[in-house]
Design an enzyme around this catalytic site. Structure first.
Site, PDB file in Angstrom:
ATOM      1  N   LYS A 171       0.850  -1.190   0.000  1.00  0.00           N
ATOM      2  CA  LYS A 171       0.000   0.000   0.000  1.00  0.00           C
ATOM      3  C   LYS A 171       0.882   1.236   0.000  1.00  0.00           C
ATOM      4  CE  LYS A 171      -1.562   2.677   3.031  1.00  0.00           C
ATOM      5  NZ  LYS A 171      -1.543   3.949   2.275  1.00  0.00           N
ATOM      6  N   GLY A 202      -5.135   3.054  -0.777  1.00  0.00           N
ATOM      7  CA  GLY A 202      -6.007   3.248   0.368  1.00  0.00           C
ATOM      8  C   GLY A 202      -5.435   4.220   1.365  1.00  0.00           C
ATOM      9  N   GLY A 208      -4.181   0.299   6.923  1.00  0.00           N
ATOM     10  CA  GLY A 208      -3.120  -0.132   7.827  1.00  0.00           C
ATOM     11  C   GLY A 208      -3.587  -1.099   8.900  1.00  0.00           C
ATOM     12  N   GLU A 246      10.285   1.826  10.420  1.00  0.00           N
ATOM     13  CA  GLU A 246      11.214   2.946  10.257  1.00  0.00           C
ATOM     14  C   GLU A 246      10.382   4.198  10.468  1.00  0.00           C
ATOM     15  OE1 GLU A 246      12.560   6.117   8.960  1.00  0.00           O
ATOM     16  OE2 GLU A 246      12.572   5.255   6.937  1.00  0.00           O
ATOM     17  N   CYS A 280      13.614  11.534   6.502  1.00  0.00           N
ATOM     18  CA  CYS A 280      13.479  11.133   7.904  1.00  0.00           C
ATOM     19  C   CYS A 280      14.807  11.167   8.650  1.00  0.00           C
ATOM     20  CB  CYS A 280      12.854   9.744   7.995  1.00  0.00           C
ATOM     21  SG  CYS A 280      13.714   8.493   7.039  1.00  0.00           S
TER      22      CYS A 280
END
Length: 473
Positions: A171, A202, A208, A246, A280
């Site tokens: 996803k 989605g 999730g 992560e 990140c």
């Protein structure tokens, strides 16, 4: 206007059954470029069934054959290179001439790398006295990917999963599905067996939990915010599946008193501004010695003002827009917060650059006089915002660096490598970049504390998708 209303399930294009649609916005123009139909629980169930049906055959396919498929995917990614570039420009605003370096080239190399690595390691049997240790794929894997490095992060999960013999349901982030769609087309083109790779669109908050809780999914690999990662872990606990996460970061970068200040500062500024700050592991907390503070701010200002914030198709652009209106507002709110907290604005601010009239553009921004008690010095901003913090001695620098809920990455720039290594060893982070080093797909990537668990990239990533069986003779 594109209509993305088909998922890729069981080797075919499956019409999605949901009524909810997501409008995909070009962040440079603010125009809608596609409508994406969101999957339902029934669509996810079809994908899970397809992956489970495909797993026995795929897991027993010789490793050399699986590697051939990965190489074929890499070859076709080269054929579709321009399409993949365009997907990143349209959906997240990355400057076109930088997409290859930031998003594509490593991903293509990784497909080949994990195929070769699997050949070398998967069939190898380790002997310990009267014990044989063998490797088996963990099973069906759910991959939930972020919007900031959509292809790079997908391949960082997909390549080792396929190489290990796992089947997957993927996803993408709802904001950036275009590269993932191209990858599904590539899997179809190269003849990857039906059900080995499945793609559904989605919302993360809807899809999730379904994936995380599903009893027929053996592992979930998630990249995203710490808040969302906690929810994934909670939902996964009910079926005791493996979780690789992560998550967020607020990485510290220590510049020592005897470092080459201009080189060190320039590296730090450029690291934070890359990908418009949406990275990140960006080194967003620059820790500098008070004794060299004036040199630091001079070099930092010069490096920031060299950034070219412009249309992604402009040849000299170094920064495009932020990827979405939501992220644009978040970053502006943090800049306003920093001003209220008493930090000093060296460059940048909330105003749109004067050379653009629309789009989610923001200036490269640097705060000085940031303390560890300020929210901008503790919380992940995820934009081109650098916080410069002062220290008096190296012990204080290490204390400030480790005073964080996060521990994804870190950096040290000292006189030389020998001087940097002892400092790097004391930083609480999954990675440390010293003396201006850059990302390597050979290095395991992941965090400590609230930056997650498990590792992506490197040989360690392949291990995430493997179970060890002990045969006792």
């Amino acid at each position: 206007m594109k209509q993305l209303d088909h998922a890729y399930i069981d080797g075919n294009w499956h019409p999605l059954q949901g009524q909810n649609k997501f409008s995909l916005i070009n962040p440079a123009t603010q125009d809608s470029v596609a409508h994406v139909t969101m999957a339902t629980t029934a669509d996810v169930e079809l994908a899970v069934d397809a992956a489970n049906k495909a797993f026995p055959a795929w897991s027993n396919t010789p490793v050399s054959e699986r590697a051939k498929y990965l190489n074929a995917i890499a070859d076709e990614m080269l054929v579709r290179y321009d399409d993949l570039v365009e997907a990143h420009v349209v959906s997240m605003g990355c400057p076109a001439h930088l997409v290859g370096a930031y998003h594509l080239d490593c991903a293509i190399d990784a497909m080949r790398y994990y195929g070769e690595l699997a050949i070398k390691t998967m069939d190898k049997i380790e002997e310990r006295e009267n014990i044989l240790l063998t490797k088996q794929p963990i099973g069906v894997c759910a991959l939930i990917n972020p919007w900031n490095y959509p292809l790079h992060q997908l391949v960082g999960k997909l390549a080792p999963a396929l190489a290990a013999g796992c089947t997957v349901i993927e996803k993408p982030a709802e904001q950036t599905p275009l590269a993932d769609l191209i990858m599904a087309e590539i899997c179809y083109k190269v003849g990857l067996p039906a059900g080995v790779f499945n793609l559904v669109f989605g919302y993360g908050f809807e899809i999730g939990p379904i994936m995380a809780q599903h009893p027929k999914i053996n592992m979930i690999s998630f990249t995203g915010s710490t808040r969302a990662g906690i929810e994934v872990a909670k939902n996964a606990a009910s079926s005791v599946k493996r979780v690789c996460q992560e998550l967020g970061g607020k990485s510290a970068y220590i510049i020592t008193e005897d470092a080459d200040i201009d080189a060190a500062v320039r590296y730090g500024v450029e690291d934070v501004m890359a990908n418009t700050g949406q990275t990140c592991n960006a080194l967003t907390r620059m820790l500098v010695p008070t004794s060299r503070y004036q040199e630091v701010i001079k070099s930092a200002k010069e490096a920031a003002l060299e950034q070219v914030v412009a249309d992604p198709y402009q040849a000299d652009a170094t920064m495009g827009p932020l990827a979405s209106e939501n992220q644009y507002q978040i970053v502006k709110d943090y800049i306003q917060l920093g001003i209220r907290e008493g930090a000093e604005l060296l460059v940048g601010g909330i105003e749109r650059p004067t050379n653009v009239s629309k789009g989610y553009y923001i200036k490269p921004t640097i705060f000085t006089k940031v303390t560890k008690h300020m929210r901008i010095g503790q919380e992940e901003i995820f934009g081109p915002v650098l916080c410069i913090m002062e220290y008096d001695d190296i012990e204080e620098a290490i204390e400030i660096a480790n005073d964080s809920q996060y521990g994804l990455s870190s950096g040290v720039y000292a006189k030389d490598k020998a001087a940097a290594l002892p400092i790097a060893a004391r930083l609480e982070a999954g990675q440390c970049y010293i003396q201006g080093a850059y990302f390597s797909m050979h290095a395991p990537f992941g965090g400590v504390k609230q930056s997650g668990n498990g590792r992506e990239w490197g040989e360690e990533s392949l291990q995430e998708y493997i179970e060890i069986k002990a045969i006792i003779c």
